[in-house]
Design a protein around this motif. Structure first.
Motif, mmCIF file in Angstrom:
data_model
loop_
_atom_site.group_PDB
_atom_site.id
_atom_site.type_symbol
_atom_site.label_atom_id
_atom_site.label_comp_id
_atom_site.label_asym_id
_atom_site.label_seq_id
_atom_site.Cartn_x
_atom_site.Cartn_y
_atom_site.Cartn_z
ATOM 1 N N LEU A 182 0.822 -1.219 0.000
ATOM 2 C CA LEU A 182 0.000 0.000 0.000
ATOM 3 C C LEU A 182 0.851 1.263 0.000
ATOM 4 O O LEU A 182 0.348 2.344 -0.270
ATOM 5 N N LEU A 183 2.088 1.125 0.425
ATOM 6 C CA LEU A 183 2.925 2.319 0.584
ATOM 7 C C LEU A 183 3.598 2.695 -0.731
ATOM 8 O O LEU A 183 3.875 1.828 -1.552
ATOM 9 N N PRO A 184 3.864 3.998 -0.908
ATOM 10 C CA PRO A 184 4.583 4.427 -2.111
ATOM 11 C C PRO A 184 5.996 3.836 -2.163
ATOM 12 O O PRO A 184 6.530 3.422 -1.137
ATOM 13 N N SER A 185 6.567 3.816 -3.363
ATOM 14 C CA SER A 185 7.964 3.396 -3.602
ATOM 15 C C SER A 185 8.272 1.989 -3.115
ATOM 16 O O SER A 185 9.247 1.775 -2.391
ATOM 17 N N THR A 186 7.470 1.036 -3.514
ATOM 18 C CA THR A 186 7.745 -0.359 -3.142
ATOM 19 C C THR A 186 8.806 -0.947 -4.065
ATOM 20 O O THR A 186 9.762 -1.566 -3.600
ATOM 21 N N THR A 187 8.638 -0.742 -5.354
ATOM 22 C CA THR A 187 9.666 -1.197 -6.300
ATOM 23 C C THR A 187 10.759 -0.139 -6.347
ATOM 24 O O THR A 187 10.476 1.046 -6.538
ATOM 25 N N ILE A 188 12.016 -0.583 -6.168
ATOM 26 C CA ILE A 188 13.125 0.373 -6.053
ATOM 27 C C ILE A 188 13.899 0.507 -7.364
ATOM 28 O O ILE A 188 14.355 1.579 -7.717
ATOM 29 N N ASP A 189 14.041 -0.591 -8.094
ATOM 30 C CA ASP A 189 14.789 -0.536 -9.352
ATOM 31 C C ASP A 189 14.120 -1.482 -10.351
ATOM 32 O O ASP A 189 13.293 -2.306 -9.955
ATOM 33 N N ALA A 190 14.504 -1.353 -11.620
ATOM 34 C CA ALA A 190 13.860 -2.179 -12.656
ATOM 35 C C ALA A 190 13.997 -3.669 -12.339
ATOM 36 O O ALA A 190 15.028 -4.106 -11.839
ATOM 37 N N ILE A 191 12.924 -4.421 -12.598
ATOM 38 C CA ILE A 191 12.946 -5.878 -12.394
ATOM 39 C C ILE A 191 12.550 -6.523 -13.726
ATOM 40 O O ILE A 191 11.468 -6.239 -14.262
ATOM 41 N N THR A 192 13.440 -7.362 -14.247
ATOM 42 C CA THR A 192 13.210 -7.974 -15.553
ATOM 43 C C THR A 192 12.649 -9.375 -15.362
ATOM 44 O O THR A 192 13.242 -10.180 -14.659
ATOM 45 N N ILE A 193 11.505 -9.631 -15.986
ATOM 46 C CA ILE A 193 10.862 -10.931 -15.797
ATOM 47 C C ILE A 193 10.512 -11.561 -17.137
ATOM 48 O O ILE A 193 9.717 -11.005 -17.913
ATOM 49 N N LYS A 194 11.134 -12.714 -17.383
ATOM 50 C CA LYS A 194 10.875 -13.404 -18.654
ATOM 51 C C LYS A 194 9.588 -14.211 -18.517
ATOM 52 O O LYS A 194 9.509 -15.143 -17.728
#
Ligand SMILES: Nc1nc2c(ncn2[C@@H]2O[C@H](COP(=O)(O)OP(=O)(O)OP(=O)(O)O)[C@@H](O)[C@H]2O)c(=O)[nH]1
Ligand SMILES: [Mg+2]
Length: 328
Positions: A182-194
């Motif tokens: 629920l909180l802002p800024s959960t993902t910090i950097d790019a995550i690559t998913i095949k």
């Protein structure tokens, strides 16, 4: 150099106050993601948008399709910071449809974004939570992508990571692994998913919105502000001596008589009373609303008014209040 599977930050065991901290460097999750996933224990992180624009710049140098995720409940005041800086084809994904009352027409929601950008090739309305229209989303991703890479971008909390987790769950044998909260800024950097041999999704950190109420309240209040299910809109006839209060974070007054309909989380305490409420912790915004416009309290929700009027909106300092074309 390995990255946290949940938020994309580079794992490190040196500074507990920096992103990616873990005691054991060979863990797959940083401590923050581990605590969110296992204990629902959220820790607010303070981020700026300085890291965001370089990501958009890099995407715009590619030919890759961009999936722009927009939260229908909390539509940002402007999406131009993102769309105007992209040269890519954009698939607009309006998510969290489950929150907006079913009585609202999908056509109106799509129409609202009509003039946003000529880079937008198509629009999908969906809900990751309710698994609504995800097949349509996947079909359109395959229809419009020019390369194998598809970037998922948007404001923070829009629901980007939740959407990718749902795609993982529905269409692959992999576990949903990205941290969401629920909180802002959960993902910090790019995550690559095949996802498959011909589709790789790249989750990105969200753009922060200045003036969003979520940045000004503690986690308990935030939990009640964010609706978890379809909003039941509440209509009041507001007379000149009355006011409407929402917890102690918002107070609405009108000098005339007007009908107003509130689209807020039903977990908040909404009351009508006489105009003698304490508002010393709130800041006044004088807002003129024309017909067919809504008043938006950034991150909290919106108010539909029956006719032209001037309202006194008292809200926590720093929170953005503005009017927009109504889609109701
Ligand atoms: N009701 C509802 N809630 C959703 C939906 N999708 C996401 N959410 C909620 O929205 C919040 C934010 O979701 P995230 O997936 O972490 O958002 P994000 O865009 O990845 O955010 P950042 O990583 O900060 O950029 C979480 O509390 C999710 O449970 C949806 O379709 N419906
Ligand atoms: Mg995310």
């Amino acid at each position: 150099m390995s990255k946290c599977q949940g938020c994309g930050s580079v794992l490190q065991n040196e500074n507990p106050n920096l992103d990616g901290f873990t005691k054991k460097i060979d863990n797959v999750l940083c401590e923050r993601c581990f605590r969110i996933k296992n204990y629902n224990d959220y820790k607010k992180v303070i981020k700026t948008n300085n890291d965001f624009m370089p990501i958009i710049d890099n995407i715009s140098k590619t030919d890759d399709l961009v999936v722009l995720v927009v939260d229908l409940f909390s539509i940002p005041a402007s999406l131009n910071t993102i769309v105007d800086n992209l040269n890519n084809d954009i698939l607009l994904v309006l998510t969290k449809r489950d929150i907006i009352p079913l009585s609202v027409y999908d056509e109106r929601l799509i129409e609202y974004f009509d003039n946003l950008s000529n880079r937008i090739v198509d629009t999908v309305i969906c809900s990751a939570k309710k698994n609504f229209h995800l097949d349509e989303l996947m079909n359109k991703i395959f229809q419009y992508k020019k390369t194998n890479n598809v970037y998922v971008v948007g404001y923070t909390n829009a629901g980007k990571s939740t959407l990718i987790n749902k795609i993982l769950y529905n269409y692959t044998k992999m576990e949903p692994m990205i941290t969401t909260s629920l909180l802002p800024s959960t993902t910090i950097d790019a995550i690559t998913i095949k996802i498959s041999d011909d589709l790789t999704l790249i989750d990105t950190p969200g753009l922060l919105e200045d003036g969003n109420i979520l940045d000004y309240v503690d986690v308990n209040v935030l939990n009640r502000i964010v609706p978890k299910k379809e909003i039941k809109a509440i209509t009041y006839q507001l007379k000149d001596k009355q006011c409407i209060s929402v917890d102690n974070i918002l107070l609405i007054e009108n000098e005339d008589v007007n009908n107003i309909t509130l689209f807020f989380s039903n977990s908040l305490n909404i009351e009508r009373s006489f105009k003698n409420k304490d508002k010393s912790n709130l800041v006044l915004h004088r807002v003129e609303v024309k017909e067919r416009e809504d008043i938006v309290i950034s991150g909290l929700g919106f108010i539909k008014v029956m006719k032209h009027g001037i309202f006194n909106i008292y809200v926590l300092p720093g929170v953005l209040v503005y009017t927009r074309k109504s889609f109701i």
